[in-house]
Write a protein that holds these residues in place. Structure first.
Motif, PDB file in Angstrom:
ATOM      1  N   PRO A  19       2.394  14.420   3.141  1.00 39.83           N
ATOM      2  CA  PRO A  19       3.026  14.108   4.224  1.00 39.83           C
ATOM      3  C   PRO A  19       3.317  12.664   4.760  1.00 39.83           C
ATOM      4  O   PRO A  19       2.692  12.114   5.623  1.00 39.83           O
ATOM      5  N   VAL A  20       4.469  12.036   4.146  1.00 43.33           N
ATOM      6  CA  VAL A  20       4.765  10.659   4.149  1.00 43.33           C
ATOM      7  C   VAL A  20       6.156  10.675   4.769  1.00 43.33           C
ATOM      8  O   VAL A  20       6.885  11.008   4.108  1.00 43.33           O
ATOM      9  N   ASN A  21       6.131   9.906   6.031  1.00 41.51           N
ATOM     10  CA  ASN A  21       7.670  10.005   6.528  1.00 41.51           C
ATOM     11  C   ASN A  21       7.863   8.487   6.434  1.00 41.51           C
ATOM     12  O   ASN A  21       6.887   7.650   6.172  1.00 41.51           O
ATOM     13  N   LEU A  22       8.923   7.808   7.039  1.00 42.78           N
ATOM     14  CA  LEU A  22       9.486   6.563   6.927  1.00 42.78           C
ATOM     15  C   LEU A  22       8.451   5.737   7.755  1.00 42.78           C
ATOM     16  O   LEU A  22       8.035   4.593   7.507  1.00 42.78           O
ATOM     17  N   ALA A  23       8.203   6.169   8.899  1.00 39.34           N
ATOM     18  CA  ALA A  23       7.128   5.294   9.701  1.00 39.34           C
ATOM     19  C   ALA A  23       5.962   5.184   9.156  1.00 39.34           C
ATOM     20  O   ALA A  23       5.347   3.978   9.241  1.00 39.34           O
ATOM     21  N   ALA A  24       5.351   6.247   8.630  1.00 42.27           N
ATOM     22  CA  ALA A  24       4.033   5.950   7.802  1.00 42.27           C
ATOM     23  C   ALA A  24       3.976   5.211   6.685  1.00 42.27           C
ATOM     24  O   ALA A  24       3.045   4.292   6.379  1.00 42.27           O
ATOM     25  N   ALA A  25       5.155   5.244   6.047  1.00 42.08           N
ATOM     26  CA  ALA A  25       5.277   4.472   4.665  1.00 42.08           C
ATOM     27  C   ALA A  25       5.508   2.686   5.083  1.00 42.08           C
ATOM     28  O   ALA A  25       4.915   2.103   4.429  1.00 42.08           O
ATOM     29  N   THR A  26       6.179   2.628   6.110  1.00 45.67           N
ATOM     30  CA  THR A  26       6.469   1.324   6.766  1.00 45.67           C
ATOM     31  C   THR A  26       5.232   0.695   7.315  1.00 45.67           C
ATOM     32  O   THR A  26       4.776  -0.533   7.076  1.00 45.67           O
ATOM     33  N   ILE A  27       4.493   1.529   8.054  1.00 51.00           N
ATOM     34  CA  ILE A  27       3.017   0.888   8.458  1.00 51.00           C
ATOM     35  C   ILE A  27       1.906   0.629   7.191  1.00 51.00           C
ATOM     36  O   ILE A  27       1.423  -0.450   7.165  1.00 51.00           O
ATOM     37  N   ALA A  28       2.189   1.549   6.375  1.00 48.82           N
ATOM     38  CA  ALA A  28       1.210   1.161   5.228  1.00 48.82           C
ATOM     39  C   ALA A  28       1.462   0.105   4.283  1.00 48.82           C
ATOM     40  O   ALA A  28       0.747  -0.617   4.103  1.00 48.82           O
ATOM     41  N   GLU A  29       2.771  -0.356   4.246  1.00 48.75           N
ATOM     42  CA  GLU A  29       3.382  -1.385   3.515  1.00 48.75           C
ATOM     43  C   GLU A  29       2.967  -2.617   4.110  1.00 48.75           C
ATOM     44  O   GLU A  29       2.305  -3.721   3.890  1.00 48.75           O
ATOM     45  N   VAL A  30       3.221  -2.531   5.791  1.00 49.06           N
ATOM     46  CA  VAL A  30       2.960  -3.817   6.389  1.00 49.06           C
ATOM     47  C   VAL A  30       1.575  -4.036   6.309  1.00 49.06           C
ATOM     48  O   VAL A  30       0.823  -5.139   6.356  1.00 49.06           O
ATOM     49  N   LEU A  31       0.415  -3.050   6.424  1.00 48.82           N
ATOM     50  CA  LEU A  31      -0.837  -3.375   6.360  1.00 48.82           C
ATOM     51  C   LEU A  31      -1.507  -3.908   5.269  1.00 48.82           C
ATOM     52  O   LEU A  31      -2.066  -4.657   5.070  1.00 48.82           O
ATOM     53  N   LEU A  32      -0.856  -3.096   3.990  1.00 46.42           N
ATOM     54  CA  LEU A  32      -1.583  -3.194   2.795  1.00 46.42           C
ATOM     55  C   LEU A  32      -0.722  -4.555   2.306  1.00 46.42           C
ATOM     56  O   LEU A  32      -1.652  -5.416   1.675  1.00 46.42           O
ATOM     57  N   VAL A  33       0.527  -4.603   2.138  1.00 49.90           N
ATOM     58  CA  VAL A  33       1.038  -5.810   1.586  1.00 49.90           C
ATOM     59  C   VAL A  33       1.047  -6.938   2.469  1.00 49.90           C
ATOM     60  O   VAL A  33       0.621  -8.091   1.832  1.00 49.90           O
ATOM     61  N   GLY A  34       1.114  -6.992   3.812  1.00 48.88           N
ATOM     62  CA  GLY A  34       1.119  -8.040   4.623  1.00 48.88           C
ATOM     63  C   GLY A  34      -0.109  -8.556   4.733  1.00 48.88           C
ATOM     64  O   GLY A  34      -0.669  -9.673   4.714  1.00 48.88           O
ATOM     65  N   GLY A  35      -1.245  -7.410   4.820  1.00 42.81           N
ATOM     66  CA  GLY A  35      -2.731  -7.930   4.768  1.00 42.81           C
ATOM     67  C   GLY A  35      -3.338  -8.717   3.446  1.00 42.81           C
ATOM     68  O   GLY A  35      -3.719  -9.557   3.605  1.00 42.81           O
ATOM     69  N   ALA A  36      -2.502  -8.362   2.450  1.00 43.09           N
ATOM     70  CA  ALA A  36      -2.833  -8.838   1.254  1.00 43.09           C
ATOM     71  C   ALA A  36      -2.357 -10.342   1.442  1.00 43.09           C
ATOM     72  O   ALA A  36      -3.193 -11.467   0.830  1.00 43.09           O
ATOM     73  N   GLU A  37      -1.358 -10.614   1.497  1.00 41.53           N
ATOM     74  CA  GLU A  37      -0.576 -11.905   1.790  1.00 41.53           C
ATOM     75  C   GLU A  37      -1.181 -12.614   2.769  1.00 41.53           C
ATOM     76  O   GLU A  37      -1.516 -14.024   2.664  1.00 41.53           O
ATOM     77  N   TYR A  38      -1.709 -12.116   3.900  1.00 36.70           N
ATOM     78  CA  TYR A  38      -2.356 -12.903   5.018  1.00 36.70           C
ATOM     79  C   TYR A  38      -3.760 -13.553   4.345  1.00 36.70           C
ATOM     80  O   TYR A  38      -3.853 -14.827   4.543  1.00 36.70           O
ATOM     81  N   PHE A  39      -4.462 -12.614   3.572  1.00 36.57           N
ATOM     82  CA  PHE A  39      -5.814 -12.952   3.138  1.00 36.57           C
ATOM     83  C   PHE A  39      -5.704 -14.234   2.122  1.00 36.57           C
ATOM     84  O   PHE A  39      -6.384 -15.017   1.942  1.00 36.57           O
ATOM     85  N   ARG A  40      -4.481 -14.227   1.243  1.00 33.31           N
ATOM     86  CA  ARG A  40      -4.199 -14.991   0.275  1.00 33.31           C
ATOM     87  C   ARG A  40      -3.889 -16.315   0.884  1.00 33.31           C
ATOM     88  O   ARG A  40      -4.309 -17.324   0.444  1.00 33.31           O
ATOM     89  N   GLY A  41      -3.182 -16.442   1.814  1.00 28.07           N
ATOM     90  CA  GLY A  41      -2.713 -17.611   2.599  1.00 28.07           C
ATOM     91  C   GLY A  41      -3.769 -18.243   3.346  1.00 28.07           C
ATOM     92  O   GLY A  41      -3.904 -19.533   3.224  1.00 28.07           O
ATOM     93  N   LYS A  42      -4.665 -17.568   3.864  1.00 33.09           N
ATOM     94  CA  LYS A  42      -5.983 -18.023   4.392  1.00 33.09           C
ATOM     95  C   LYS A  42      -6.893 -18.453   3.516  1.00 33.09           C
ATOM     96  O   LYS A  42      -8.091 -19.107   3.757  1.00 33.09           O
TER      97      LYS A  42
END
Length: 279
Positions: free
Chosen positions: A164-187
């Motif tokens: 049960p994945v819709n566009l909103a859930a997929a976008t939130i998951a990408e922002v949290l996972l991908v964005g989180g990984a890049e945030y920690f890498r940058g810091k």
């Protein structure tokens, strides 16, 4: 005489076993120094690795973007010394002349190559499973059609289970996972460690211990970069194929192999207007 004695020195050198006296005056030294100002100093070369395998990819005798005979190594930019993985001596636009730019572009290439390898696998594997192992992925497994399902609010299936994945859930998951990984890498700080190498952190990020041997790690860095570059070109090809043929990469490959002369780049371009992708 005293002035002459203080302004000149006698140097002794050995030539064919004989001592030879060489006079050097201050005026001649000044002349040599003046002539040397306009002379370009040779770029410092990286030391050749002792390991034969490493010598293929690092150091002054590494492989270059053109084979021997077609490229004079003196034409390789002086700042490309062969000390980093993937350095084939190619930078026609001089983008990496500044050390800061060199490090920035190097990091961007590695990160984009990793995302491209994951993306290429995500493009190919679901479509291949859906084609050759029915019921594993569906109802659509072609990459752009799967995205259309999310836009329409439908669900997708993996291994026979509805996700049960819709566009909103997929976008939130990408922002949290991908964005989180890049945030920690940058810091350079994460729950798994701090003050790590931002490109090759090792430790908890290397559970199989592949980087335990420095020579092995150096070779793996080259392999990763080569596969990442290939994946980035592949992703570009997938986008263009979808636009021209209206099909996914697996279907394109299958169609081409079934009739290489009847289904190729030229025939696809000739009928591109009738084969635009449909969602």
């Amino acid at each position: 005489m005293a002035a002459v004695a203080t302004s000149s020195a006698v140097l002794r050198s050995s030539f064919l076993g004989q001592n030879v006296a060489i006079k050097s005056t201050e005026s001649s030294a000044r002349t040599v120094a003046t002539l040397s100002k306009g002379k370009k100093t040779a770029a410092k070369k990286a030391a050749a690795p002792a390991n034969d395998e490493l010598a293929k990819w690092y150091g002054p005798d590494r492989r270059t973007y053109l084979p021997e005979g077609l490229l004079d190594r003196a034409d390789i930019p002086s700042y490309l010394t062969g000390e980093v993985p993937g350095d084939y001596g190619y930078d026609p636009l001089g983008l990496s002349k500044k050390p800061a730019d060199f490090e920035k572009y190097r990091a961007n290439e590695v990160i984009h190559g990793r995302w491209a390898m994951l993306g290429a696998a995500g493009f190919i594997l679901p479509e291949a499973f859906n084609k050759y192992v029915p019921g594993v992925c569906g109802p659509e497994a072609v990459w752009f059609k799967t995205g259309a399902l999310l836009l329409e609010g439908d669900s997708i299936q993996y291994l026979g289970a509805t996700i049960p994945v819709n566009l909103a859930a997929a976008t939130i998951a990408e922002v949290l996972l991908v964005g989180g990984a890049e945030y920690f890498r940058g810091k350079n700080a994460s729950p798994l460690g701090t003050d790590l190498d931002t490109l090759y952190p090792g430790g908890s990020f290397d559970p199989l211990g592949l980087a335990s041997d420095p020579d092995t790690l150096a070779v793996l860095k080259v392999k990763e970069l080569k596969n990442g570059r290939l994946a980035m070109f592949s992703m570009l090809g997938f986008f263009i194929q979808a636009k021209v043929t209206g099909e996914g990469p697996v279907e394109n490959l299958t169609t081409h192999l079934s009739d290489p002369f009847g289904n190729n780049l030229l025939t696809a371009l000739g009928s591109a207007a009738d084969r635009a992708p449909t969602l």
